[in-house]
Design an enzyme around this catalytic site. Structure first.
Site, mmCIF file in Angstrom:
data_model
loop_
_atom_site.group_PDB
_atom_site.id
_atom_site.type_symbol
_atom_site.label_atom_id
_atom_site.label_comp_id
_atom_site.label_asym_id
_atom_site.label_seq_id
_atom_site.Cartn_x
_atom_site.Cartn_y
_atom_site.Cartn_z
ATOM 1 N N GLU A 230 1.175 -1.107 0.016
ATOM 2 C CA GLU A 230 0.287 0.176 -0.227
ATOM 3 C C GLU A 230 1.056 1.302 0.152
ATOM 4 O O GLU A 230 0.693 2.257 0.988
ATOM 5 C CB GLU A 230 -1.349 0.558 1.258
ATOM 6 C CG GLU A 230 -2.414 -1.294 1.408
ATOM 7 C CD GLU A 230 -2.737 -0.803 1.966
ATOM 8 O OE1 GLU A 230 -2.649 -0.361 2.770
ATOM 9 O OE2 GLU A 230 -4.174 -0.824 2.055
ATOM 10 N N GLU A 299 -6.545 -7.401 -0.814
ATOM 11 C CA GLU A 299 -7.393 -7.631 0.767
ATOM 12 C C GLU A 299 -8.520 -7.075 0.158
ATOM 13 O O GLU A 299 -9.202 -6.242 0.196
ATOM 14 C CB GLU A 299 -6.391 -6.409 1.678
ATOM 15 C CG GLU A 299 -5.348 -6.568 1.978
ATOM 16 C CD GLU A 299 -4.417 -6.136 2.461
ATOM 17 O OE1 GLU A 299 -5.245 -5.058 3.497
ATOM 18 O OE2 GLU A 299 -3.265 -5.433 3.047
#
Length: 908
Positions: A230, A299
């Protein structure tokens, strides 16, 4: 947000000689803090060959390679990941190895596979594997090699997210704290010291995997890897240096020659050689940054984590299934549940801000390793339906046929040829699968396609593996509901059972009749303390070897000050600008009476996430002043402070069985509980093999050890009264605040004690309590599924087991009645049917009642089919029960009791 300075009134003493301040870092990732008081689908390459029985060894032990698969290559195209040259639609289950014990791993992996997963996903936790620079650890819960080999032994693939930054609500985001001490270092940017350490660790992991022959081309299970995590969310904070670092990280990873693809999640500018992927609650609209990359969802947030003092988030199974079905419907190819098993933040691994010890995450497998129903079963059925569609999904090279069915209804059709959607597909030889979606949040919709009408509930997807018959709808649950002895992830004391109370009176089946106490030393206690002018940053002093750090200074108080307080009717106050995480103030060795703002008011929400993490820290910030004196305030900020790391009992290891002589223990007197006290007692382990949970809700705040193992931090911080509802309306976009429970109660009461850490008897329980509590009310209980319930209509879909693939690859279904399935935990059996009705029953689990229409034979028939078995299946039809009311749509509702085998024998 900035926090205003707070005055902390201090009870008056005739001579205020010494002020001692304790800072407790409750979440050692340095969250902002207050000055407070208190399918299985056996794929083409699923043949296991030469399976190792030892499962590998710690630190790369276990000999040469696994030879779990015939070696195969992993590549990708714009449509999917290619396993051995063939496209696959893959389901992945997130499972972090350190959040469980090695003894739990085989069962957890098997349950992932049974639930329909093809892949296991995990982060690699740098701070767990390199606790000190150059000193590596791959044992016990960090035995990565053993974990990978167990995955391979089940015939599953592995998605290894090396990072090495994890976030994951993990201590310091997974970075070792020693990184901060390297001169000139800046994390996650174009900084040579950081890049050198990062490359060393990533290379270490890759080399270890190669040496153990765990990559796909070596016959191992690893098919994907991730570098960074991320980073796109924070890259802009670093300007061009961030861009350079991202490019460096990608090229560094590629240069390691792993022979499999690398991914970067949430990295829209990922280089051409790296697959950029999605992390979110929904990813059906996501597309990678280049046509030649497949659509991957790294995710899928099927739940959410909880913070101390907050309610418990829950994501309904219907919405989670809707999100996944939409992802594959709109071109997705690999989806990973974050989490499929959340587990436990054992020891001090919980990160910030204020992350609780449980990492249950409302996952399909609960914190203890028990199936959470109906979520696990509903998603298992979804995965089976998707796998039935796989031949059609991988056959379409471009976009599927898109059909607008209404203002908020649509279909995506995957087939080997053009499909005329106005006519019936019955008898059509081509491979064809369809997804019908109704994204309206409130209304049912009736749509016409393939020559027939389909009814779509709000916010749902129907899956038609043969472009004719519905195999699954995301809004219609056919899986059972399970009720636990201990409500996993919920701190509420259950009214459905009587816990074993660890009382001070003799006679309890598990606990010694005696509690012992030992007072913790206040202030400096050891020879390793030191003094320095000014306030030092917490982590720079503790090096994260303890949550605790004492700050001690002395202040001389004159008689004039005492007279001033008396004449003015005031008390002196200690004013602290900012504190992260939690502070206790002692005056002359006594805990001061503090008054502060809201316990949950933080100056910043940082800790294990965000840019400039190396600059983040803990402790006191700004000024520390003593106010209310006759001659004005005293600024203590630059005073001479003495520092002492940790607790005396902690460093004496008085929590360990072999160290009990290192403390002076005395028998606890009833109703005499004190802060900063150690407590201990002995207990016996509940019989059987079920997971064990301990209720620490009667305590305040501290840490708990069992037989020397730190099971984690505990804190009975209460969630707000508002924000929860008795039911959750699942349609509509989900967020972590939408469906919450546990308002007005402590966020966590129940804590997991792995059974592997227990002996049959004479187990040592040690608590360090900061604020005061009542250990006599602690309870212990085995955690298992106590009650299972299900309700299925006679017009529900045929069981997914009635579907198959013809030799052509086309999906086909045999006409079959719906089935009601019940299943107890492994080693448990159905001991009693407490309710059964075929007809028009009303109510729900734990609250069923018979309706006007009821087949009198239902209870006997269900009892005969189910009692004494771990699982059973019953056809829902008049052929089984007769027709108690002609012309009326009938349901079968069943509630059953699950019991351990020993209990069952006694009851039957």
């Amino acid at each position: 947000m900035a926090t205003a300075s707070r005055g902390l009134p201090i009870l008056g003493f005739r001579a205020l000689e010494m002020l001692v301040i304790l800072l407790f870092l409750g979440c050692s990732s340095a969250a902002a803090v207050y000055a407070g008081v208190e399918p299985e689908g056996e794929g083409m390459l699923r043949q296991v060959v030469g399976r190792r029985e030892d499962g590998g060894g710690g630190g790369g032990g276990g000999g040469g390679g696994g030879n779990f698969f015939e070696p195969f290559n992993v590549t990708y195209d714009h449509r999917a990941v290619l396993i051995g040259g063939k496209r696959r639609m893959l389901v992945s289950a997130g499972l972090h190895y350190p959040r469980a014990t090695p003894e739990m791993w085989p069962s957890l992996i098997a349950k992932c596979k049974e639930g329909g997963a093809d892949v296991i996903e995990t982060y690699v936790f740098w701070n767990g594997h390199e606790p000190a620079k150059g000193q590596y650890y791959f044992e016990e819960r960090f035995d990565l090699v053993k974990f990978v080999k167990l995955i391979a032994a089940e015939g599953l693939f592995l998605f290894l997210r090396i990072g090495p930054y994890a976030c994951a609500e993990w201590n310091f985001g997974g970075f070792p704290v020693w990184l901060r001490d390297i001169p000139g270092i800046e994390f996650r940017t174009d900084n040579e010291p950081f890049k050198a350490e990062m490359q060393t660790f990533v290379t270490k992991i890759v080399t270890l995997m190669k040496e153990e022959k765990l990559y796909s081309w070596q016959g191992g299970p690893i098919i994907l890897q991730q570098i960074e995590n991320e980073y796109g969310n924070i890259q802009g904070n670093y300007g061009q240096a961030g861009k350079r670092y991202m490019q460096w990280a990608a090229q560094m990873a590629i240069g390691l020659d792993t022979g499999i693809p690398w991914v970067m999640c949430r990295q829209t500018d990922a280089p051409e050689e790296i697959i950029d992927t999605c992390n979110a609650f929904y990813c059906d609209g996501f597309k990678p940054n280049a046509y030649n990359k497949p659509t991957i969802w790294t995710e899928d947030w099927d739940g959410w984590y909880a913070d101390w003092g907050g309610a418990l988030p829950h994501r309904p199974a219907e919405d989670s299934a809707f999100a996944v079905a939409r992802f594959y419907q709109r071109g997705g190819s690999l989806q990973n549940y974050y989490m499929y098993f959340g587990g436990t933040n054992f020891a001090r691994t919980a990160g910030g801000p204020l992350q609780i010890t449980s990492y249950d995450y409302d996952a399909p497998i609960d914190e203890y390793g028990i199936l959470r129903q109906p979520k696990w079963g509903h998603l298992k059925d979804l995965h089976a339906a998707i796998k039935l569609c796989e031949p059609a999904l991988i056959a379409v090279d471009g976009s599927p046929q898109y059909i607008k069915l209404g203002s908020m209804q649509e279909a995506h059709v995957y087939s080997t040829g053009q499909v005329h959607t106005n006519g019936s597909m019955a008898g059509n030889a081509q491979i064809c699968s369809a997804f019908l979606a109704n994204i309206d949040e409130h209304k049912y919709a009736s749509v016409w396609i393939f020559g027939k009408s389909y009814s779509l509930p709000p916010w749902s997807v129907s899956i038609l593996p043969d472009c004719d018959n519905v195999a699954f709808n995301t809004a219609q649950i056919g899986a059972q509901t399970s009720v636990f002895t201990v409500e996993s992830g919920s701190p509420s004391r259950s009214s459905r059972h009587k816990p074993i109370i660890l009382s001070l009176t003799a006679g309890g089946p598990y606990l010694s009749s005696t509690w012992w106490t030992s007072k913790e030393s206040i202030g400096t206690w050891g020879g390793n303390n030191f003094a320095v002018q000014g306030i030092l940053e917490h982590l720079n002093v503790t090096k994260d070897i303890s949550d605790y750090l004492w700050y001690t200074t002395r202040v001389n108080i004159s008689d004039a000050d005492v007279e001033f307080w008396s004449s003015k009717g005031v008390l002196p106050s200690l004013t602290i600008d900012k504190i992260r995480d939690v502070a206790r103030v002692f005056v002359n060795g006594k805990l001061a009476v503090l008054q502060a703002g809201d316990q949950k008011c933080f100056d910043e929400l940082i800790g294990n996430y965000g840019a400039f993490l190396e600059k983040d820290g803990a402790g006191f910030r700004g000024q520390i002043k003593l106010t209310g004196l006759s001659d004005g305030d005293i600024d203590l900020t630059n005073s001479l402070w003495t520092y002492q790391v940790g607790l005396k009992g902690e460093f004496s290891m008085i929590y360990a069985p072999e160290k009990q002589g290192c403390a002076e223990w005395s028998r606890m007197k009833k109703d005499n509980v004190q802060p900063f006290t150690w407590y201990k007692t002995m207990f016996n382990t509940p019989k059987g093999t079920d997971p064990v949970a301990i209720d620490l809700g009667s305590m305040g705040k501290g840490q708990a050890w069992v037989n020397g193992h730190l099971i984690g931090r505990y804190w009975s911080l209460v969630a707000p009264e508002s924000g929860c509802s008795s039911s959750c309306y699942y349609p509509g976009a989900y967020n972590e605040g939408k469906c919450q429970s546990n308002c007005g109660m402590p966020t966590q009461n129940w804590y997991h004690i792995p059974r592997e850490w227990l002996k049959e008897s004479d187990n040592l329980l040690v608590l360090f309590e900061e604020t005061g509590g009542d250990p006599s009310q602690i309870s212990l209980e085995a955690h298992y599924t106590k009650t299972v319930c299900s309700r299925i209509s006679e017009n529900y879909y045929p069981p997914l087991s009635s579907w198959s693939h013809l030799s052509s690859g086309r999906a086909s279904v045999n006409t079959a009645a719906p089935e009601l399935h019940l299943q107890c935990d492994d080693g448990h059996v159905i001991s009693e049917i407490t309710f059964a009705s075929y007809g028009t029953p009303s109510g729900g689990c734990l609250n069923f009642s018979k309706g006007n229409c009821h087949a009198s034979s239902t209870l006997d028939l269900v009892t005969e089919a189910c009692v004494g078995n771990t699982r059973c299946a019953i056809s829902v039809s008049n052929d089984v029960f007769g027709d108690p009311c002609r012309g009326v749509l009938k349901d079968l509702a069943v509630e059953a009791k699950c019991s351990p085998p020993s209990a069952t024998k006694d009851e039957m």
